[in-house]
Design a protein around this motif. Structure first.
Motif, PDB file in Angstrom:
ATOM      1  N   ILE A  95       1.029  -0.969  -0.021  1.00  0.00           N
ATOM      2  CA  ILE A  95       0.142   0.262  -0.573  1.00  0.00           C
ATOM      3  C   ILE A  95       0.548   0.830  -0.033  1.00  0.00           C
ATOM      4  O   ILE A  95       1.538   1.780   0.656  1.00  0.00           O
ATOM      5  CB  ILE A  95      -1.273   0.114   0.673  1.00  0.00           C
ATOM      6  CG1 ILE A  95       0.142  -0.126   2.665  1.00  0.00           C
ATOM      7  CG2 ILE A  95      -1.850  -1.086   1.542  1.00  0.00           C
ATOM      8  CD1 ILE A  95      -1.375  -0.039   3.696  1.00  0.00           C
ATOM      9  N   LEU A  96       0.395   2.721  -0.626  1.00  0.00           N
ATOM     10  CA  LEU A  96       1.002   3.941  -0.510  1.00  0.00           C
ATOM     11  C   LEU A  96       1.112   4.273   0.452  1.00  0.00           C
ATOM     12  O   LEU A  96      -0.310   4.878   1.403  1.00  0.00           O
ATOM     13  CB  LEU A  96       0.475   4.690  -1.719  1.00  0.00           C
ATOM     14  CG  LEU A  96       1.107   4.185  -3.689  1.00  0.00           C
ATOM     15  CD1 LEU A  96       0.547   4.354  -4.492  1.00  0.00           C
ATOM     16  CD2 LEU A  96       2.560   3.011  -3.267  1.00  0.00           C
ATOM     17  N   ILE A  97       2.402   5.111   1.749  1.00  0.00           N
ATOM     18  CA  ILE A  97       2.112   5.912   2.754  1.00  0.00           C
ATOM     19  C   ILE A  97       3.328   7.081   2.168  1.00  0.00           C
ATOM     20  O   ILE A  97       3.275   6.926   1.446  1.00  0.00           O
ATOM     21  CB  ILE A  97       3.241   4.710   3.467  1.00  0.00           C
ATOM     22  CG1 ILE A  97       2.760   3.528   3.605  1.00  0.00           C
ATOM     23  CG2 ILE A  97       2.885   5.877   4.571  1.00  0.00           C
ATOM     24  CD1 ILE A  97       0.718   3.552   4.515  1.00  0.00           C
ATOM     25  N   THR A 102      -2.335   6.705  11.100  1.00  0.00           N
ATOM     26  CA  THR A 102      -2.750   5.519  11.808  1.00  0.00           C
ATOM     27  C   THR A 102      -3.246   4.982   9.469  1.00  0.00           C
ATOM     28  O   THR A 102      -3.804   5.722   8.913  1.00  0.00           O
ATOM     29  CB  THR A 102      -3.590   5.177  12.507  1.00  0.00           C
ATOM     30  OG1 THR A 102      -3.329   5.793  13.505  1.00  0.00           O
ATOM     31  CG2 THR A 102      -4.190   4.231  12.472  1.00  0.00           C
ATOM     32  N   TYR A 103      -2.747   3.304   9.156  1.00  0.00           N
ATOM     33  CA  TYR A 103      -3.094   3.355   8.213  1.00  0.00           C
ATOM     34  C   TYR A 103      -4.703   1.720   8.736  1.00  0.00           C
ATOM     35  O   TYR A 103      -3.301   0.458   9.599  1.00  0.00           O
ATOM     36  CB  TYR A 103      -1.975   2.724   7.220  1.00  0.00           C
ATOM     37  CG  TYR A 103      -1.655   3.549   6.443  1.00  0.00           C
ATOM     38  CD1 TYR A 103      -2.053   4.631   5.484  1.00  0.00           C
ATOM     39  CD2 TYR A 103      -1.086   5.387   7.403  1.00  0.00           C
ATOM     40  CE1 TYR A 103      -1.610   5.525   4.653  1.00  0.00           C
ATOM     41  CE2 TYR A 103      -0.728   5.872   6.833  1.00  0.00           C
ATOM     42  CZ  TYR A 103      -0.940   5.813   5.325  1.00  0.00           C
ATOM     43  OH  TYR A 103      -0.716   7.601   5.357  1.00  0.00           O
ATOM     44  N   HIS A 104      -5.479   1.347   8.214  1.00  0.00           N
ATOM     45  CA  HIS A 104      -6.172   0.512   8.621  1.00  0.00           C
ATOM     46  C   HIS A 104      -5.829  -0.674   7.472  1.00  0.00           C
ATOM     47  O   HIS A 104      -5.942  -0.305   6.111  1.00  0.00           O
ATOM     48  CB  HIS A 104      -7.442   0.379   9.043  1.00  0.00           C
ATOM     49  CG  HIS A 104      -8.081   1.488  10.391  1.00  0.00           C
ATOM     50  ND1 HIS A 104      -7.766   3.066  10.352  1.00  0.00           N
ATOM     51  CD2 HIS A 104      -7.186   1.108  11.728  1.00  0.00           C
ATOM     52  CE1 HIS A 104      -7.788   3.226  11.253  1.00  0.00           C
ATOM     53  NE2 HIS A 104      -8.283   2.212  12.316  1.00  0.00           N
ATOM     54  N   VAL A 105      -5.225  -1.735   7.596  1.00  0.00           N
ATOM     55  CA  VAL A 105      -5.438  -2.555   6.539  1.00  0.00           C
ATOM     56  C   VAL A 105      -5.650  -4.031   6.577  1.00  0.00           C
ATOM     57  O   VAL A 105      -6.057  -4.606   8.441  1.00  0.00           O
ATOM     58  CB  VAL A 105      -3.165  -2.833   6.334  1.00  0.00           C
ATOM     59  CG1 VAL A 105      -3.382  -4.116   5.574  1.00  0.00           C
ATOM     60  CG2 VAL A 105      -2.622  -1.482   6.178  1.00  0.00           C
ATOM     61  N   VAL A 106      -6.413  -4.365   6.012  1.00  0.00           N
ATOM     62  CA  VAL A 106      -7.509  -5.569   5.541  1.00  0.00           C
ATOM     63  C   VAL A 106      -6.615  -6.736   4.384  1.00  0.00           C
ATOM     64  O   VAL A 106      -6.088  -6.096   3.520  1.00  0.00           O
ATOM     65  CB  VAL A 106      -8.668  -5.600   5.352  1.00  0.00           C
ATOM     66  CG1 VAL A 106      -9.668  -7.045   4.879  1.00  0.00           C
ATOM     67  CG2 VAL A 106      -9.153  -4.402   6.053  1.00  0.00           C
ATOM     68  N   ALA A 107      -6.269  -7.895   5.962  1.00  0.00           N
ATOM     69  CA  ALA A 107      -5.702  -8.866   4.705  1.00  0.00           C
ATOM     70  C   ALA A 107      -7.157 -10.122   4.795  1.00  0.00           C
ATOM     71  O   ALA A 107      -7.223 -11.072   5.288  1.00  0.00           O
ATOM     72  CB  ALA A 107      -4.659  -9.379   6.035  1.00  0.00           C
ATOM     73  N   ARG A 108      -6.702 -10.144   3.333  1.00  0.00           N
ATOM     74  CA  ARG A 108      -8.210 -10.803   3.278  1.00  0.00           C
ATOM     75  C   ARG A 108      -7.758 -12.193   2.407  1.00  0.00           C
ATOM     76  O   ARG A 108      -6.793 -12.048   1.573  1.00  0.00           O
ATOM     77  CB  ARG A 108      -9.321 -10.783   2.094  1.00  0.00           C
ATOM     78  CG  ARG A 108     -10.591 -10.591   1.826  1.00  0.00           C
ATOM     79  CD  ARG A 108     -11.655 -10.424   1.064  1.00  0.00           C
ATOM     80  NE  ARG A 108     -11.738  -9.177   1.589  1.00  0.00           N
ATOM     81  CZ  ARG A 108     -12.314  -8.920   2.092  1.00  0.00           C
ATOM     82  NH1 ARG A 108     -13.100  -9.724   2.867  1.00  0.00           N
ATOM     83  NH2 ARG A 108     -13.223  -7.174   2.160  1.00  0.00           N
ATOM     84  N   ASP A 120      -7.101   3.764   4.183  1.00  0.00           N
ATOM     85  CA  ASP A 120      -6.531   4.788   4.651  1.00  0.00           C
ATOM     86  C   ASP A 120      -5.381   5.677   3.591  1.00  0.00           C
ATOM     87  O   ASP A 120      -5.343   5.397   2.777  1.00  0.00           O
ATOM     88  CB  ASP A 120      -5.961   5.324   5.950  1.00  0.00           C
ATOM     89  CG  ASP A 120      -6.990   4.436   6.977  1.00  0.00           C
ATOM     90  OD1 ASP A 120      -8.337   5.140   6.666  1.00  0.00           O
ATOM     91  OD2 ASP A 120      -6.990   3.407   7.502  1.00  0.00           O
ATOM     92  N   GLY A 121      -5.733   7.223   3.611  1.00  0.00           N
ATOM     93  CA  GLY A 121      -4.228   7.450   2.378  1.00  0.00           C
ATOM     94  C   GLY A 121      -4.897   7.934   1.275  1.00  0.00           C
ATOM     95  O   GLY A 121      -5.943   6.926   0.435  1.00  0.00           O
ATOM     96  N   ALA A 122      -4.781   8.973   0.939  1.00  0.00           N
ATOM     97  CA  ALA A 122      -5.251   9.860  -0.286  1.00  0.00           C
ATOM     98  C   ALA A 122      -4.674   8.772  -1.027  1.00  0.00           C
ATOM     99  O   ALA A 122      -5.270   8.515  -2.338  1.00  0.00           O
ATOM    100  CB  ALA A 122      -5.153  11.339  -0.486  1.00  0.00           C
ATOM    101  N   ALA A 123      -3.142   8.663  -1.643  1.00  0.00           N
ATOM    102  CA  ALA A 123      -2.498   8.680  -2.436  1.00  0.00           C
ATOM    103  C   ALA A 123      -2.526   6.414  -2.582  1.00  0.00           C
ATOM    104  O   ALA A 123      -2.459   6.354  -3.841  1.00  0.00           O
ATOM    105  CB  ALA A 123      -1.022   8.141  -2.355  1.00  0.00           C
ATOM    106  N   GLN A 124      -3.175   6.145  -1.916  1.00  0.00           N
ATOM    107  CA  GLN A 124      -3.561   4.308  -1.314  1.00  0.00           C
ATOM    108  C   GLN A 124      -5.033   4.294  -2.780  1.00  0.00           C
ATOM    109  O   GLN A 124      -4.919   3.662  -2.930  1.00  0.00           O
ATOM    110  CB  GLN A 124      -3.522   4.079  -0.636  1.00  0.00           C
ATOM    111  CG  GLN A 124      -4.080   2.534  -0.266  1.00  0.00           C
ATOM    112  CD  GLN A 124      -3.627   1.388  -1.547  1.00  0.00           C
ATOM    113  OE1 GLN A 124      -2.368   2.004  -1.293  1.00  0.00           O
ATOM    114  NE2 GLN A 124      -3.861   0.581  -1.815  1.00  0.00           N
TER     115      GLN A 124
END
Length: 377
Positions: A95-97, A102-108, A120-124
């Motif tokens: 993901i782009l930072i 804080t970045y909430h990441v989902v690992a599916r 989260d994150g506009a660039a992402q």
């Protein structure tokens, strides 16, 4: 003692709170959630290559978390123990930072492995939209290819006897789609870190004019980012490495730390071969290159293999195993491969004439045989 005024106390409190909040925001905090069954493989690696960082996180009650520092926008990569152990493959995704926080990441987890996403994150979000659009076009391209060549054509591309016509057609379709989507997303988001990242990662699909035009659309702040600088360097390298140009002299080291200069080979036709120890196609090409070398080495012809391995030991071992009878050199920092010759994929070959001018490039198989036969009958 003078009493502090209410307004002064409020100003001091505001400054302290702001300073504390800013200090907290110096880091990137990952709060992750796993959806799916890890089957007891509960380690997730979190790392980046630029800058070089590495950490591990443990999944507990389907959650994981970690923290890392932030210096400039970058891509944060994730890889799961589940994929390595259950699927037998190492499949990092990122993901782009673009700023601290804080970045909430989902690992599916699904039948194809673990997939990471973040809201989260506009660039992402820009990059996620670009990736989704590209995946949609790729699916359509593969469907068209299956309709034309049969349902097993995609599987055949990864076999020992791929359908060459289908492979060429798919590459052309993918390059065309990438060019269109890169132009669209960079033009719409010139001030986003995602624009620099997308442009740099997909530059190979763009011609010189388009790449230069899109680079100029980036804002000064985005141009100054690592990926923006990389695009600027590539544009310069493309000019230096175009057919008809004469690359600047360079000096690298061989296996025993002796200097190898491009100018050492003036007066001969020189085939420069960029490769790496981990590159299967590079090493698969060596047996035929040895045949060509034996055929032309006494006809004013030389080969110079330049390894782009970052790991010197890996290069030395591979060079020893291959035992190629021509000069070797090591370009571990990419100063020659990237900055002078704009090497994007491996292997990449350049053929220089006795005056040091590039007369052909990206030669493979029969094209290389034909060119050498033409020059050195």
């Amino acid at each position: 003692m003078n009493k502090m005024t209410t307004s002064a106390r409020m100003l001091l409190l505001f400054t302290a709170l702001s300073t504390g909040a800013y200090a907290q925001q110096k880091n990137v905090i990952i709060k992750g959630t796993v959806i799916g069954d890890t089957k007891g493989h509960n380690r997730i690696d979190m790392y980046s290559r630029n800058p070089d960082r590495y950490d591990t996180m443990t999944v507990v009650n389907n959650t994981f978390g970690g923290e890392t520092t932030f210096d400039a926008p970058y891509r944060l990569l994730f890889a799961s123990q589940y994929d390595t152990k259950v699927r037998g493959g190492y499949a990092p995704q990122g993901i782009l930072i673009d700023k601290p926080g804080t970045y909430h990441v989902v690992a599916r987890i699904d039948s194809t492995g673990t997939h990471y996403s973040s809201v989260d994150g506009a660039a992402q979000q820009v990059y996620a939209a670009f990736s989704a659009a590209f995946d949609k076009v790729s699916d359509a391209n593969e469907a068209a290819l299956k309709k034309k060549y049969g349902p097993d054509v995609i599987k055949s591309l990864y076999s020992k006897t791929p359908n060459e016509a289908a492979a060429t057609e798919l590459e052309e379709m993918e390059m065309k789609a990438a060019s269109k989507l890169v132009s669209q997303y960079v033009s719409k988001n010139p001030g986003s870190y995602a624009a620099a990242f997308i442009l740099q990662r997909n530059s190979r699909s763009l011609d010189n004019k388009t790449l230069a035009a899109l680079y100029e659309r980036l804002t000064p702040a985005v141009k100054a980012l690592r990926e923006g600088e990389a695009v600027k360097t590539e544009l310069s390298a493309r000019k230096l490495s175009s057919t008809g140009s004469t690359p600047a002299d360079f000096t690298l080291k061989n296996e025993v730390e002796k200097a190898v200069k491009l100018s050492d080979y003036r007066g001969k036709y020189l085939l420069i071969d960029f490769w790496a120890s981990w590159c299967g196609p590079c090493r698969a090409a060596f047996p035929h290159m040895r045949e060509l070398y034996a055929q032309y080495k006494d006809k004013n012809f030389e080969i110079l293999s330049i390894s782009t391995d970052r790991d010197k030991a890996a290069w030395l071992k591979a060079a020893k195993d291959e035992n190629n009878p021509w000069p070797q050199a090591h370009d571990d920092k990419g100063e020659v491969s990237k900055n002078t010759f704009n090497v994007q994929v491996l292997p990449t070959l350049f053929l220089l004439d006795p005056k040091g001018k590039i007369i052909a490039q990206k030669l493979e198989g029969e094209a290389l045989d034909k060119k050498l036969k033409e020059l050195l009958p």
